[in-house]
Design an enzyme around this catalytic site. Sequence first.
Site, short mmCIF file in Angstrom:
data_model
loop_
_atom_site.label_atom_id
_atom_site.label_comp_id
_atom_site.label_asym_id
_atom_site.label_seq_id
_atom_site.Cartn_x
_atom_site.Cartn_y
_atom_site.Cartn_z
CB SER A 117 -0.89 -0.02 1.25
OG SER A 117 -1.49 1.23 1.48
CE1 TYR A 164 -4.16 -2.09 5.16
CE2 TYR A 164 -3.32 0.12 4.77
CZ TYR A 164 -3.78 -1.08 4.28
OH TYR A 164 -3.83 -1.30 2.91
#
Length: 250
Positions: free
Chosen positions: A140, A153
């Site tokens: 990501s 995360y």
Amino acid sequence: MDWKDKVILISGGTSGIGLATARILLGKGAGVVINGRDVAKGRAALSHLQSLPGSCQFVPGDVSDERACCRIVQETLHHFGRLDGLVTSAGYYEEQLLENVAARDVESLFATNVYGTIYLCREALEPLKKNQGSIVMVSSDAGLQGNIGCSVYSATKGAVVSFCKSLALELAPHDVRVNCVCPGDVKTPLLSRQMEANPDETEESLRQQYPLYRLAEASEVGQVIVFLLSREASYMTATAVPVDGGLTSW
């Protein structure tokens, strides 16, 4: 590249980026195994994909379970007899300030996003070495830079980037390449659920963060994954490729 004799296993292949990648590969004639936890969703995805030229199988399983990862790879080999590529797309996003994060939240995020990636790669090593295959992990933009409200995360996706680079060095003598893609916001069911949980986040507000002033389609990330899997990317390994509309360059 001729994909007709190639077999690719995609975790998280029943929706979003994983499903888009499967669709592209099957359109090129590859054999594809899609993996996911939800059997009903997997069967629906398989039904949708079966009209494409390649051959597709669905193997259910939760990648956070080490034994399930072993079974997923073994069933792939049972169905097709070989493995040429692995895409670790299984993962989930959770947005919380650290002060509100419980231990179970940390454990759950790491179990799927990090441990699942590690377990699948480990189980796939021998067949990938045999065929000089390729691994593409889905990280990501949060794995490259910090994001507000998702520190845990971001930590999991940063771990994926670091793992990718280290594993690439480990597998280079075997001619197995390892890369990862780092998407920004992508129009997937995962993003839809995120926006439902946070009414202040809309597609318009998210678009304003991107130099290209739009969100990615899942297929745009899938095309980069397919390129990295292919021999056209034969001199690329240990890379973390932003597919983020310029987000990380602001």
